[in-house]
Design an enzyme around this catalytic site. Structure first.
Site, short mmCIF file in Angstrom:
data_model
loop_
_atom_site.label_atom_id
_atom_site.label_comp_id
_atom_site.label_asym_id
_atom_site.label_seq_id
_atom_site.Cartn_x
_atom_site.Cartn_y
_atom_site.Cartn_z
N ARG A 90 -12.83 -13.89 -4.91
CA ARG A 90 -12.56 -12.56 -5.44
C ARG A 90 -11.25 -12.09 -4.82
O ARG A 90 -11.05 -12.21 -3.62
CB ARG A 90 -13.71 -11.62 -5.12
CG ARG A 90 -15.04 -12.16 -5.67
CD ARG A 90 -16.15 -11.14 -5.57
NE ARG A 90 -17.43 -11.73 -5.92
CZ ARG A 90 -17.89 -11.90 -7.15
NH1 ARG A 90 -17.13 -11.51 -8.17
NH2 ARG A 90 -19.06 -12.45 -7.38
N ASP A 121 -17.15 -11.34 -16.78
CA ASP A 121 -16.39 -10.36 -17.55
C ASP A 121 -15.25 -9.74 -16.74
O ASP A 121 -14.18 -9.45 -17.27
CB ASP A 121 -17.32 -9.27 -18.10
CG ASP A 121 -18.03 -8.50 -17.00
OD1 ASP A 121 -18.54 -9.15 -16.07
OD2 ASP A 121 -18.10 -7.27 -17.08
N ASP A 168 -25.92 -15.29 -14.60
CA ASP A 168 -26.66 -14.10 -15.04
C ASP A 168 -26.84 -14.02 -16.55
O ASP A 168 -27.65 -13.22 -17.02
CB ASP A 168 -25.94 -12.83 -14.56
CG ASP A 168 -25.86 -12.76 -13.04
OD1 ASP A 168 -26.79 -13.25 -12.39
OD2 ASP A 168 -24.87 -12.23 -12.52
N ARG A 245 -46.86 -12.11 -0.37
CA ARG A 245 -45.69 -12.70 0.28
C ARG A 245 -44.47 -12.49 -0.61
O ARG A 245 -44.57 -12.47 -1.84
CB ARG A 245 -45.89 -14.20 0.53
CG ARG A 245 -47.05 -14.53 1.46
CD ARG A 245 -46.74 -14.16 2.90
NE ARG A 245 -47.80 -14.59 3.80
CZ ARG A 245 -48.87 -13.85 4.08
NH1 ARG A 245 -49.02 -12.66 3.53
NH2 ARG A 245 -49.78 -14.31 4.92
N ASN A 485 -35.25 -36.66 -33.87
CA ASN A 485 -34.97 -37.36 -35.13
C ASN A 485 -35.67 -36.75 -36.33
O ASN A 485 -35.82 -37.41 -37.37
CB ASN A 485 -35.39 -38.83 -35.00
CG ASN A 485 -36.89 -39.00 -34.81
OD1 ASN A 485 -37.55 -38.13 -34.25
ND2 ASN A 485 -37.42 -40.12 -35.24
N GLY A 528 -35.79 -44.56 -30.63
CA GLY A 528 -35.96 -45.31 -31.87
C GLY A 528 -34.60 -45.67 -32.44
O GLY A 528 -33.74 -46.21 -31.74
#
Length: 737
Positions: A90, A121, A168, A245, A485, A528
């Protein structure tokens, strides 16, 4: 290949004399490296110079060794690596005018006027601002004597293309951002979650109940107050007395290797980004390369950003005390989740008096159980009585049918295989007994989840309608097969899980040769006669070649591939990867190709072979297959409800039209119901594949990224579309996916 009136090929686009810089910015996301690799190799392939910008915008501002020319080999072994190897930071400096002025100077010094930005963005907004200021920045540089007027004229326009890299999935204009799928993989791989889900779903009379509560980091209540995991824990302990927890997943969601989906998405986006830069003009707005359904699209960057800024994904409406979602896909996902997670009281459920049977047909595919769970719960929510048929059509004619309740499918989403049981048996020889069972259980509609056998089975049931009135009921098929397929659908449940199994295995196989002499691995995949797994798996794993039935090859092609690999091995590249579909050629078997490569590669590389086999069918379903199975089955059940109401006359259901038996499939950008009888002409019944397969257009990408000279049809590329906000009505709650 010659250019026709209706088609465009990228051979007519040249990058000669152009310079492209690629950078990653903001939070890192798995798949960014795949995107960087695609940009570098596609750029070099078309004759452009490509530069890495290390450490994001900070590297652009600082210049020096942070901006380096990339080579073909410099992105080798990058595909499977998490995060971003060129760094992301950044940058406060780039937010300042002085910082952007330094960045412009550093780019002009290297002749760079094409910028590919991979980030969120904020990163893309910064790139667009940089583009808008470009001419003014160059004028300042001239005024300060840092560049001359000739350079200012030569590099007068800056072209920007963005790719959204964010775990995100919070960018308007694209269905999926690079990194989201991998983050979902990390979440469901966490051991405690799976263990608790299994315990929760089991019948535990007298045992302590276990529950999972997932809290998003930005969750807020109706008063816009934050909801934290500790707050939720304290609430549960204080009010319910349950032992609780807290586990915070944190950056584990950003870690690990990228999923097959993210690698393929990033590779497609990277190639598309370079094409966009080659086709741009001075008047072309900055664009972002996005995914819509199964298609790559280009959207004006600022339209997407402005949509986020003005509407965002979820807003709170103080007037009505309800949440308003402005992203249609997210809204429908949320509604589907709520519908399937919480059962309404019996008194609130509609009473339809219809009986619907669900069965799996064909080979097991991961995600089948998620689809069954979704179908059962949506059906119950709409008032139907749901019946489960064990072991496909064989179980149907044997009477292996029982009612299935809401709680019976608890915990099914994350389980692989088919808990109902599935077989390849077709119904034609047992139509009379199946009709008898339909009559016995008063089955009013059928949902068939399976592969090519399911498709054939529906057709056989349709053919018998004239004889057995019991078969004149709504029928819908949902494609589920690792082979992918089934005609009428670009994607099948289970194929993504198989691709991940192939990709992970190929990663490990290549890693086994790390630090050793040059080695080539020959890998056989399932499918296949369908080459989907070999081709798309090859793109995800960075294969040098993939042999498939749909693209005939001979000994000359094999020899050419060996020579190509030999040349590559003379550079720093140490490992080669070749995939072969199991039925690609009856004579050029996996053993034959292994022996050919071993013999011709003597003195340069040695070979190993591996047949992946049924491990491609096993294991827990991927996040994509869980979500795809859930959503497509929910939509199928809604269609069944609609058809039942339309065909109910005089106390019974009678549906005998073409559109009363459909296949629900993904076609380009949407899920589409298609009458099964209309798919006959699209099907190669001998080889059990569709006559036209969309993924064949991806094969040139694999060849380009492996440095083969090839032709690439870009007829579907180039159109700049626009962001449109859809506000679906309540009745359309799950109409869009």
């Amino acid at each position: 290949m010659a250019q026709t009136d209706n088609k465009r090929f990228f051979e007519n686009l040249s990058g000669a004399g152009k310079a492209i810089a690629v950078l990653t910015s903001g939070g890192d996301a798995q798949g960014m490296n795949a995107a960087v690799r695609a940009v570098v190799r596609m750029g070099i392939y078309v004759g452009a110079k490509v530069y890495f910008v290390h450490e994001g915008y900070q590297g652009m501002v600082d210049g020096g060794d942070n901006i380096k020319e990339a080579t073909w080999e410099s992105v080798s072994s990058m595909l499977q690596m998490g995060g971003t190897v060129i760094g992301s930071a950044r940058c406060k400096d780039f937010r300042m005018h002085e910082g952007r002025l330094k960045a412009a100077h550093n780019l002009v010094q290297r002749g760079i006027t094409n910028l590919c930005v991979i980030g969120g963005d904020g990163s893309l907004t910064g790139a667009n601002l940089f583009r808008e200021e470009w001419s003014g920045l160059l004028a300042e540089l001239v005024q300060q004597g840092l560049i001359d007027e000739e350079a200012s004229q030569k590099y007068s326009a800056l072209h920007i293309v963005g790719m959204v890299g964010s775990i995100d999935n919070d960018f308007c204009g694209t269905d999926m951002t690079i990194g989201t799928d991998s983050a979902l993989h990390r979440i469901i791989e966490d051991g405690w979650e799976e263990k608790m889900c299994q315990k929760l779903s089991a019948k535990r009379a007298g045992m302590k109940r276990l529950n999972i509560i997932i809290v998003a980091e930005g969750a807020i209540d109706r008063n816009n107050q934050p909801i934290t995991s500790e707050h939720v824990k304290n609430l549960v302990v204080q009010r319910l007395g349950f032992d609780t927890r807290v586990t915070i997943l944190g950056h584990v969601q950003r870690g690990g290797t990228p999923s097959a989906f993210d690698r393929i998405l990033a590779s497609r986006m990277g190639v598309e980004a370079v094409l966009a830069l080659l086709e741009t003009t001075a008047n072309t707005p900055a664009c972002v390369v996005s995914l819509c359904g199964n298609q790559s699209v280009r959207l004006p960057l600022m339209e997407c950003v402005q949509m986020i800024q003005h509407l965002y994904l979820i807003k709170y409406n103080n007037n009505t005390n309800v949440f308003v979602c402005t992203c249609r896909s997210f809204e429908n996902n949320l509604k589907t989740y709520k519908l399937l997670a919480h059962r309404k009281p019996e008194s609130e459920l509609p009473q339809s008096n219809f009986n619907v049977a669900v069965l799996n047909v064909g080979a097991p595919a991961a995600g089948m159980n998620a689809a069954v769970r979704s179908a059962v719960r949506v059906g119950i929510s709409e008032g139907h009585k749901m019946f489960a048929v064990s072991d496909g059509f064989e179980g149907f004619y044997k009477g292996q049918i029982k009612e299935i309740k809401w709680a019976d499918v608890g915990g099914w989403t994350g389980q692989g295989g088919s808990l109902l049981g599935t077989k390849r048996t077709l119904p034609a020889k047992h139509i009379d007994k199946i009709a008898e069972q339909m009559r016995k259980y008063n089955i009013n509609a059928l949902l068939v989840i399976g592969g090519f056998e399911a498709f054939l089975g529906i057709m056989e049931l349709l053919a018998a309608r004239g004889t057995y009135e019991e078969l004149c009921v709504p029928m819908v098929m949902v494609p589920a097969t690792v082979s992918n397929n089934v005609p009428g659908s670009d994607l099948s449940i289970g194929a993504d899980t198989a691709l991940n199994a192939i990709t992970v295995t190929c990663d490990r196989i290549k890693q086994s040769a790390s630090g050793t002499k040059h080695r080539v691995f020959i890998i056989e995949t399932m499918g296949g006669y369908c080459g989907y797994l070999a081709s798309v798996g090859g793109l995800a794993a960075g294969a040098d070649a993939a042999y498939i039935f749909e693209e005939p090859f001979d000994i000359r092609d094999l020899q050419s591939n060996v020579e190509h690999l030999t040349e590559k091995m003379k550079t720093s590249i140490q490992r080669g990867l070749v995939l072969r579909n199991e039925n690609s050629n009856e004579n050029y078997t996996t053993d034959f190709i292994y022996q050919l490569y071993s013999e011709e590669g003597k003195g340069v590389f040695d070979c190993r072979k591996n047949v992946l086999g049924h491990m491609q069918q096993g294991g827990a379903p991927s996040p994509f297959d869980r979500n795809f199975g859930t959503k497509i089955a929910a939509k199928a059940m809604q269609w069944i409800s609609k058809k039942l109401n339309e065909s109910y006359r005089k106390g019974r259901v009678f549906a005998n039209t073409e559109d009363s038996a459909c296949l629900l499939g993904m076609r380009r950008r949407a899920l589409v119901f298609q009458p099964v009888v209309q798919l006959r002409d699209e099907t190669d019944f001998v080889h059990r594949i569709p006559k036209e397969q969309w993924w064949l257009k991806l094969r040139p990408l694999m060849k380009i990224l492996a440095k083969y000279k090839t032709s690439y049809d870009i007829s579907d590329s180039g159109q700049l579309e626009h962001v449109v906000l859809n506000r679906p009505k309540q009745s359309e709650a799950m109409a869009a996916i």
